[in-house]
Design an enzyme around this catalytic site. Structure first.
Site, PDB file in Angstrom:
ATOM      1  N   CYS A 165      -1.767 -13.280 -46.986  1.00  0.00           N
ATOM      2  CA  CYS A 165      -1.190 -12.487 -48.074  1.00  0.00           C
ATOM      3  C   CYS A 165      -1.089 -13.257 -49.391  1.00  0.00           C
ATOM      4  CB  CYS A 165       0.180 -11.971 -47.658  1.00  0.00           C
ATOM      5  SG  CYS A 165       0.132 -11.104 -46.075  1.00  0.00           S
ATOM      6  N   HIS A 305       8.041 -12.075 -53.084  1.00  0.00           N
ATOM      7  CA  HIS A 305       7.153 -11.633 -52.008  1.00  0.00           C
ATOM      8  C   HIS A 305       7.785 -10.417 -51.333  1.00  0.00           C
ATOM      9  CE1 HIS A 305       3.950 -11.859 -49.153  1.00  0.00           C
ATOM     10  NE2 HIS A 305       4.756 -12.089 -48.144  1.00  0.00           N
ATOM     11  N   GLU A 316      13.589 -16.096 -48.669  1.00  0.00           N
ATOM     12  CA  GLU A 316      13.111 -16.210 -50.043  1.00  0.00           C
ATOM     13  C   GLU A 316      14.258 -16.233 -51.039  1.00  0.00           C
ATOM     14  OE1 GLU A 316       9.854 -14.221 -53.132  1.00  0.00           O
ATOM     15  OE2 GLU A 316      10.321 -13.202 -51.240  1.00  0.00           O
ATOM     16  N   LYS A 337       6.838  -4.258 -53.731  1.00  0.00           N
ATOM     17  CA  LYS A 337       6.346  -3.785 -52.435  1.00  0.00           C
ATOM     18  C   LYS A 337       7.169  -2.608 -51.924  1.00  0.00           C
ATOM     19  CE  LYS A 337       4.192  -7.984 -50.557  1.00  0.00           C
ATOM     20  NZ  LYS A 337       4.538  -9.017 -51.564  1.00  0.00           N
ATOM     21  N   HIS A 342       2.700  -3.334 -48.705  1.00  0.00           N
ATOM     22  CA  HIS A 342       2.177  -4.704 -48.717  1.00  0.00           C
ATOM     23  C   HIS A 342       0.649  -4.669 -48.709  1.00  0.00           C
ATOM     24  CE1 HIS A 342       1.672  -8.832 -48.258  1.00  0.00           C
ATOM     25  NE2 HIS A 342       2.400  -9.088 -47.185  1.00  0.00           N
ATOM     26  N   PHE A 403       0.879 -15.336 -43.715  1.00  0.00           N
ATOM     27  CA  PHE A 403       0.914 -15.822 -42.337  1.00  0.00           C
ATOM     28  C   PHE A 403       0.190 -17.159 -42.264  1.00  0.00           C
ATOM     29  CE2 PHE A 403       1.106 -11.322 -40.281  1.00  0.00           C
ATOM     30  CZ  PHE A 403       2.457 -11.259 -40.549  1.00  0.00           C
TER      31      PHE A 403
END
Length: 416
Positions: A165, A305, A316, A337, A342, A403
């Site tokens: 991502c 994110h 985060e 998002k 996403h 990831f």
């Protein structure tokens, strides 16, 4: 060696909430959700039956039908968004030195649908290896920048970054550095993804990564809300024209923003889970600030994110509080998002565009669908909940994590 200044001179967006950058922006500040029941395939047996698909998009409105058939959807999306950005930049393709124009693109997966369909077709056959001759060139992740360069004749650096991502954020950082160091005058950068497929939805469901709020898709992506249960898969593309400042100034280009710097780090912790204390995220934001020569107290806005996962959102925000200290409560923090879903490898580009447009218009888009306060999140943080907020944004940060523990962060500055 003195580094060149790098600016943004063109934007293109193809998203679940708008098929151009202007449509995208209007939907963002209106708090529009792009989530809806999946139309691409039968979801009867799937745990998650919804996603953020593109709406009212017909590729043949943009590409010749014969050419479009040679491309996976992720590459089609790249072509459409990059064309919009190139037009927006007003680059004269008959004049510029194309040896000094590159294309650095991001894709976390690439041609997933092409791979899925070819394997299913083979499995349904008699064992004879009958494959489409375009199978491999449609599938490979690097074909998107290849097609962009072939169409326009750009002969500079040309490749794809793959970091899940974080892919398109990494692509932007690479593009920034190529121009900074004087290797290129212009780079088309960004990312695209088209993972709303049988394999994509099935795979992410198997990981328990997706929201299963099937009764209310439009409210399923709810970053920072205590009842969040996973991310909503999206698709699309974001394209950004990065250009040497002097090159842009000499041709009288519109300049959206300056790219001050970028940071990268690794969690070095787990294949999919973030470090609970956000140590990699702390590192990437500090790296970005140092690279840009910016003090924490100068940052006005952070597009997080913020995927709407139970672990990721908390980690985060903890990291933001560590890096920015008392100033954290003065920053407009959001997660777009909540509206787009996403977009995986395209997320960094799309969210950077949102940050750049927030600077241009003086409005920070909201984090929608917030209903229940999470006791694990500092209540003094301004998460720009449910309604856009007017704000003179001088410096904006965009965070993107993938990831494997890949972290990337980009910093933009408004130019007077």
């Amino acid at each position: 060696m003195e580094l060149r200044r790098v600016v943004v001179t063109g934007l293109g967006a193809l998203t679940p909430i708008g098929n151009t950058k202007d449509e995208f922006w209007e939907a963002l500040i209106s708090g529009k959700s792009g989530a809806a029941p999946i139309t691409y395939f039968d979801t009867e047996k799937f745990k998650t039956k919804f996603a953020c698909e593109l709406k009212n998009f017909n590729v043949t409105d943009f590409l010749d039908r014969k050419e479009a058939r040679k491309m996976d959807r992720f590459a089609q999306y790249a072509m459409v968004a990059s064309d919009e950005a190139i037009v927006d930049s007003k680059l004269d393709l008959n004049v510029i030195n194309k040896l000094r124009v590159g294309v650095i693109w991001g894709a976390g997966i690439g041609g997933l649908e092409t791979f899925q369909d070819e394997v299913l077709n083979f499995a349904a056959g008699d064992g004879t290896p009958r494959f489409n001759p375009f199978f491999i060139p449609k599938m490979i992740a690097d074909i998107a920048p290849g097609n962009i360069s072939i169409k326009h004749g750009f002969m500079g650096p040309n490749y794809t970054t793959v970091s899940a991502c974080a892919s398109s954020a990494n692509a932007m950082i690479d593009a920034l550095n190529y121009i900074r160091l004087g290797y290129c005058d212009v780079i088309v950068t960004g990312g695209s993804e088209a993972a709303v497929t049988i394999a994509g939805m099935g795979g992410f469901n198997a990981m328990h990564a997706l929201s299963t709020r099937n009764e209310s898709p439009t409210t399923a992506s709810r970053p920072f809300d205590a009842t969040r249960d996973g991310f909503v898969l999206g698709e699309g593309a974001g394209a950004i024209i990065l250009e040497d400042y002097e090159h842009a100034k000499a041709r009288g280009a519109k300049i959206y923003a300056e790219v001050l710097g970028g940071g990268m780090s690794s969690d070095a912790y787990h294949m999919t889970a973030p470090h609970p204390e956000g140590i990699g995220v702390i590192a990437v934001m500090r790296n970005c600030l140092e690279n840009a020569g910016v003090k924490p107290e100068e940052v006005d806005h952070i597009n997080t994110h913020g995927t709407s996962t139970p672990l990721g959102d908390v980690a985060e925000l903890k990291a933001i509080s560590v890096v920015f200290g008392a100033h954290a409560k003065n920053i407009n923090i959001n997660s777009t998002k909540s509206m787009t879903g996403h977009l995986l490898g395209a997320a960094g580009a799309i969210e950077s565009i949102a940050s750049i447009l927030a600077m241009e218009h003086g409005i920070v888009p909201p984090t929608i669908n917030h209903e229940v306060v999470d006791e694990n999140i500092d209540p003094e943080l301004n998460l720009t909940l449910n309604k856009a907020q007017k704000r003179d944004v001088r410096i904006a940060m965009s965070n993107t994590f993938g990831f494997g523990g890949h972290n990337a962060c980009v910093l933009f500055k408004k130019i007077d």
